[in-house]
Design a protein around this motif. Structure first.
Motif, PDB file in Angstrom:
ATOM      1  N   LYS A 168      33.805 -25.902  -5.303  1.00  0.00           N
ATOM      2  CA  LYS A 168      33.727 -26.862  -6.415  1.00  0.00           C
ATOM      3  C   LYS A 168      33.480 -28.277  -5.890  1.00  0.00           C
ATOM      4  O   LYS A 168      32.727 -29.047  -6.487  1.00  0.00           O
ATOM      5  N   LYS A 169      34.115 -28.610  -4.774  1.00  0.00           N
ATOM      6  CA  LYS A 169      33.919 -29.937  -4.183  1.00  0.00           C
ATOM      7  C   LYS A 169      32.643 -30.007  -3.342  1.00  0.00           C
ATOM      8  O   LYS A 169      32.303 -31.064  -2.810  1.00  0.00           O
ATOM      9  N   LYS A 170      31.983 -28.833  -3.191  1.00  0.00           N
ATOM     10  CA  LYS A 170      30.732 -28.713  -2.412  1.00  0.00           C
ATOM     11  C   LYS A 170      30.913 -29.097  -0.940  1.00  0.00           C
ATOM     12  O   LYS A 170      30.004 -29.605  -0.284  1.00  0.00           O
ATOM     13  N   LYS A 171      32.127 -28.842  -0.425  1.00  0.00           N
ATOM     14  CA  LYS A 171      32.438 -29.252   0.949  1.00  0.00           C
ATOM     15  C   LYS A 171      32.769 -28.052   1.832  1.00  0.00           C
ATOM     16  O   LYS A 171      33.530 -27.163   1.424  1.00  0.00           O
ATOM     17  N   ILE A 172      32.193 -28.061   3.041  1.00  0.00           N
ATOM     18  CA  ILE A 172      32.587 -27.115   4.086  1.00  0.00           C
ATOM     19  C   ILE A 172      33.416 -27.907   5.096  1.00  0.00           C
ATOM     20  O   ILE A 172      32.958 -28.924   5.619  1.00  0.00           O
ATOM     21  N   TYR A 173      34.623 -27.444   5.355  1.00  0.00           N
ATOM     22  CA  TYR A 173      35.505 -28.111   6.316  1.00  0.00           C
ATOM     23  C   TYR A 173      35.485 -27.379   7.657  1.00  0.00           C
ATOM     24  O   TYR A 173      35.308 -26.165   7.716  1.00  0.00           O
ATOM     25  N   LYS A 174      35.685 -28.149   8.709  1.00  0.00           N
ATOM     26  CA  LYS A 174      35.932 -27.567  10.024  1.00  0.00           C
ATOM     27  C   LYS A 174      37.395 -27.857  10.341  1.00  0.00           C
ATOM     28  O   LYS A 174      37.823 -29.017  10.314  1.00  0.00           O
ATOM     29  N   ILE A 175      38.155 -26.793  10.607  1.00  0.00           N
ATOM     30  CA  ILE A 175      39.598 -26.913  10.732  1.00  0.00           C
ATOM     31  C   ILE A 175      40.078 -26.393  12.082  1.00  0.00           C
ATOM     32  O   ILE A 175      39.574 -25.381  12.572  1.00  0.00           O
ATOM     33  N   LYS A 176      41.046 -27.097  12.650  1.00  0.00           N
ATOM     34  CA  LYS A 176      41.688 -26.644  13.897  1.00  0.00           C
ATOM     35  C   LYS A 176      43.178 -26.504  13.626  1.00  0.00           C
ATOM     36  O   LYS A 176      43.803 -27.395  13.045  1.00  0.00           O
ATOM     37  N   ILE A 177      43.745 -25.363  14.064  1.00  0.00           N
ATOM     38  CA  ILE A 177      45.183 -25.158  13.898  1.00  0.00           C
ATOM     39  C   ILE A 177      45.860 -25.024  15.263  1.00  0.00           C
ATOM     40  O   ILE A 177      45.199 -24.766  16.268  1.00  0.00           O
ATOM     41  N   ASN A 178      47.201 -25.172  15.256  1.00  0.00           N
ATOM     42  CA  ASN A 178      47.958 -24.915  16.494  1.00  0.00           C
ATOM     43  C   ASN A 178      48.599 -23.523  16.416  1.00  0.00           C
ATOM     44  O   ASN A 178      48.331 -22.759  15.484  1.00  0.00           O
ATOM     45  N   ASN A 180      51.439 -22.650  15.564  1.00  0.00           N
ATOM     46  CA  ASN A 180      52.356 -22.494  14.426  1.00  0.00           C
ATOM     47  C   ASN A 180      51.634 -22.561  13.080  1.00  0.00           C
ATOM     48  O   ASN A 180      52.256 -22.797  12.048  1.00  0.00           O
ATOM     49  N   PHE A 181      50.307 -22.377  13.101  1.00  0.00           N
ATOM     50  CA  PHE A 181      49.476 -22.390  11.891  1.00  0.00           C
ATOM     51  C   PHE A 181      49.439 -23.761  11.208  1.00  0.00           C
ATOM     52  O   PHE A 181      49.101 -23.866  10.037  1.00  0.00           O
ATOM     53  N   LYS A 182      49.802 -24.790  11.946  1.00  0.00           N
ATOM     54  CA  LYS A 182      49.718 -26.153  11.389  1.00  0.00           C
ATOM     55  C   LYS A 182      48.326 -26.703  11.677  1.00  0.00           C
ATOM     56  O   LYS A 182      47.795 -26.537  12.781  1.00  0.00           O
ATOM     57  N   ILE A 183      47.749 -27.394  10.689  1.00  0.00           N
ATOM     58  CA  ILE A 183      46.432 -28.000  10.884  1.00  0.00           C
ATOM     59  C   ILE A 183      46.579 -29.250  11.743  1.00  0.00           C
ATOM     60  O   ILE A 183      47.346 -30.162  11.416  1.00  0.00           O
ATOM     61  N   VAL A 184      45.853 -29.275  12.865  1.00  0.00           N
ATOM     62  CA  VAL A 184      45.906 -30.455  13.733  1.00  0.00           C
ATOM     63  C   VAL A 184      44.644 -31.314  13.566  1.00  0.00           C
ATOM     64  O   VAL A 184      44.640 -32.485  13.906  1.00  0.00           O
ATOM     65  N   LYS A 185      43.597 -30.712  12.989  1.00  0.00           N
ATOM     66  CA  LYS A 185      42.374 -31.466  12.742  1.00  0.00           C
ATOM     67  C   LYS A 185      41.610 -30.824  11.593  1.00  0.00           C
ATOM     68  O   LYS A 185      41.470 -29.600  11.537  1.00  0.00           O
ATOM     69  N   LYS A 186      41.155 -31.651  10.659  1.00  0.00           N
ATOM     70  CA  LYS A 186      40.355 -31.163   9.534  1.00  0.00           C
ATOM     71  C   LYS A 186      39.323 -32.221   9.181  1.00  0.00           C
ATOM     72  O   LYS A 186      39.675 -33.367   8.923  1.00  0.00           O
ATOM     73  N   LYS A 187      38.060 -31.830   9.220  1.00  0.00           N
ATOM     74  CA  LYS A 187      37.017 -32.795   8.863  1.00  0.00           C
ATOM     75  C   LYS A 187      35.955 -32.114   8.011  1.00  0.00           C
ATOM     76  O   LYS A 187      35.842 -30.877   7.998  1.00  0.00           O
ATOM     77  N   ILE A 188      35.187 -32.914   7.293  1.00  0.00           N
ATOM     78  CA  ILE A 188      34.085 -32.351   6.507  1.00  0.00           C
ATOM     79  C   ILE A 188      32.930 -32.052   7.450  1.00  0.00           C
ATOM     80  O   ILE A 188      32.413 -32.945   8.127  1.00  0.00           O
ATOM     81  N   PHE A 189      32.559 -30.773   7.528  1.00  0.00           N
ATOM     82  CA  PHE A 189      31.441 -30.351   8.373  1.00  0.00           C
ATOM     83  C   PHE A 189      30.120 -30.580   7.642  1.00  0.00           C
ATOM     84  O   PHE A 189      29.152 -31.077   8.212  1.00  0.00           O
ATOM     85  N   LYS A 190      30.098 -30.262   6.348  1.00  0.00           N
ATOM     86  CA  LYS A 190      28.877 -30.425   5.546  1.00  0.00           C
ATOM     87  C   LYS A 190      29.263 -30.589   4.084  1.00  0.00           C
ATOM     88  O   LYS A 190      30.140 -29.887   3.583  1.00  0.00           O
ATOM     89  N   LYS A 191      28.595 -31.522   3.413  1.00  0.00           N
ATOM     90  CA  LYS A 191      28.756 -31.647   1.959  1.00  0.00           C
ATOM     91  C   LYS A 191      27.400 -31.392   1.312  1.00  0.00           C
ATOM     92  O   LYS A 191      26.412 -31.991   1.712  1.00  0.00           O
ATOM     93  N   PHE A 192      27.368 -30.469   0.374  1.00  0.00           N
ATOM     94  CA  PHE A 192      26.107 -30.132  -0.303  1.00  0.00           C
ATOM     95  C   PHE A 192      25.759 -31.194  -1.344  1.00  0.00           C
ATOM     96  O   PHE A 192      26.647 -31.693  -2.037  1.00  0.00           O
ATOM     97  N   SER A 193      24.481 -31.495  -1.448  1.00  0.00           N
ATOM     98  CA  SER A 193      24.042 -32.429  -2.491  1.00  0.00           C
ATOM     99  C   SER A 193      23.992 -31.696  -3.837  1.00  0.00           C
ATOM    100  O   SER A 193      24.030 -30.462  -3.887  1.00  0.00           O
ATOM    101  N   LYS A 194      23.888 -32.453  -4.918  1.00  0.00           N
ATOM    102  CA  LYS A 194      23.982 -31.911  -6.277  1.00  0.00           C
ATOM    103  C   LYS A 194      23.012 -30.769  -6.552  1.00  0.00           C
ATOM    104  O   LYS A 194      23.352 -29.790  -7.200  1.00  0.00           O
ATOM    105  N   ASN A 195      21.789 -30.886  -6.061  1.00  0.00           N
ATOM    106  CA  ASN A 195      20.742 -29.914  -6.411  1.00  0.00           C
ATOM    107  C   ASN A 195      20.658 -28.720  -5.466  1.00  0.00           C
ATOM    108  O   ASN A 195      19.726 -27.931  -5.531  1.00  0.00           O
ATOM    109  N   LYS A 196      21.621 -28.573  -4.576  1.00  0.00           N
ATOM    110  CA  LYS A 196      21.567 -27.473  -3.597  1.00  0.00           C
ATOM    111  C   LYS A 196      22.536 -26.338  -3.915  1.00  0.00           C
ATOM    112  O   LYS A 196      22.802 -25.480  -3.081  1.00  0.00           O
ATOM    113  N   GLY A 197      23.087 -26.343  -5.136  1.00  0.00           N
ATOM    114  CA  GLY A 197      24.088 -25.339  -5.467  1.00  0.00           C
ATOM    115  C   GLY A 197      25.400 -25.652  -4.761  1.00  0.00           C
ATOM    116  O   GLY A 197      25.617 -26.766  -4.278  1.00  0.00           O
TER     117      GLY A 197
END
Length: 295
Positions: A168-178, A180-197
């Motif tokens: 829904k947010k049109k975002k692909i995240y790249k996530i790193k965990i430790n 203990n399953f805690k997120i240590v890094k999360k960034k937007i890898f790619k955001k789709f533009s409006k006309n790309k589905g």
């Protein structure tokens, strides 16, 4: 290596309203997938082309292979371990009992054989009611991330690094965990533009390229590690929902699609919407790990 892909072919015109959860099981020589809204589990043996499906009593988002005919099904409010041959239920694990309007959407195993899956609002309201979970081998469910509207993916680089999507947010995240399953890094890898589905299901090849399904834009895009688009597959279905590598050499891409939210004009233009499609490639996918749990 420059990616090459064949013309898409229809393996099964299954007319799935909301096809998802595509899974290649080499030992059974079969492709499995689901129709979430029709509560259906479908599979086709690629050797003899035998097709089978059966109905479930709940919506199903994905399935994961444990051994032989034993699978885990991601159902609305439940993870269910079942023998698909005998239909015997072996185990049932409740999920999100406090969120009756949620359902499970997409799930995959990581390189350690753990199951990762997401939840979302079944009515598809614009609310951040979805979460990302991991099921460990002792059948403990851990909440890893929250505030998703529509969870999709995930795709695993290794045990600690993966991609995960909010369609829904049109975002692909790249996530790193430790550990203990805690997120240590999360960034937007790619955001789709409006006309790309919207970015939907995805998978990785052995070179680390991410193959992403476009819901609403009739294609799959391939992004390299730097999020640069390096290949595109145009498809004869509008809503592309999930993809996985499979086949004997793991170099064929199997793709699910959906008839959901299509009008008459769309149906004329994208005649194979709701089908299971196959594209042959010169790339090999990462092998999907069997689910490693103690039963």
């Amino acid at each position: 290596m420059k990616i090459k892909t064949s013309k898409p072919e229809c393996i099964w015109n299954s007319k799935t309203f909301l096809g998802e959860g595509v899974l290649w099981v080499k030992s059974l020589n079969s492709i499995f997938f689901v129709d979430i809204k029709k509560k259906k589990l479908l599979f086709i043996n690629l050797k003899n082309r035998k097709k089978k499906f059966f109905k479930l009593n709940k919506q199903i988002g994905f399935l994961s292979h444990i051994k032989k005919n034993i699978f885990l099904l991601g159902l609305k409010g439940e993870l269910r371990v079942i023998n698909l041959k005998t239909k015997k239920i072996i185990k049932s694990i409740p999920v999100e009992k406090n969120k009756p309007f949620n359902r499970l959407n997409d799930g995959k195993t990581d390189p350690a054989g753990r199951l990762w899956f997401g939840s979302m609002d079944d009515k598809e309201r614009n609310i951040e009611n979805g979460s990302l979970y991991c099921l460990d081998k002792n059948l403990n469910i851990k909440k890893v991330d929250s505030n998703y509207i529509i969870t999709n993916g995930p795709a695993f680089i290794d045990k600690k690094n993966f991609y995960h999507t909010d369609s829904k947010k049109k975002k692909i995240y790249k996530i790193k965990i430790n550990n203990n399953f805690k997120i240590v890094k999360k960034k937007i890898f790619k955001k789709f533009s409006k006309n790309k589905g919207s970015p939907d299901g995805m998978t990785l090849d052995k070179s680390g390229n991410l193959w992403v399904c476009h819901f609403g834009d009739a294609c799959i895009s391939v992004f390299n590690k730097n999020a640069k688009k390096i290949h595109k597959i145009d498809l004869p279905a509008k809503n592309i929902t999930n993809c996985t590598f499979g086949g004997i050499n793991n170099n064929e891409l199997f793709i699910t699609s959906a008839l959901k939210s299509m009008n008459k004009r769309d149906l004329i233009k994208f005649k194979l919407s709701g089908s299971l499609l196959r594209v042959k490639t010169n790339m090999k996918g990462l092998v999907t790990k069997k689910l490693n749990i103690k039963l």
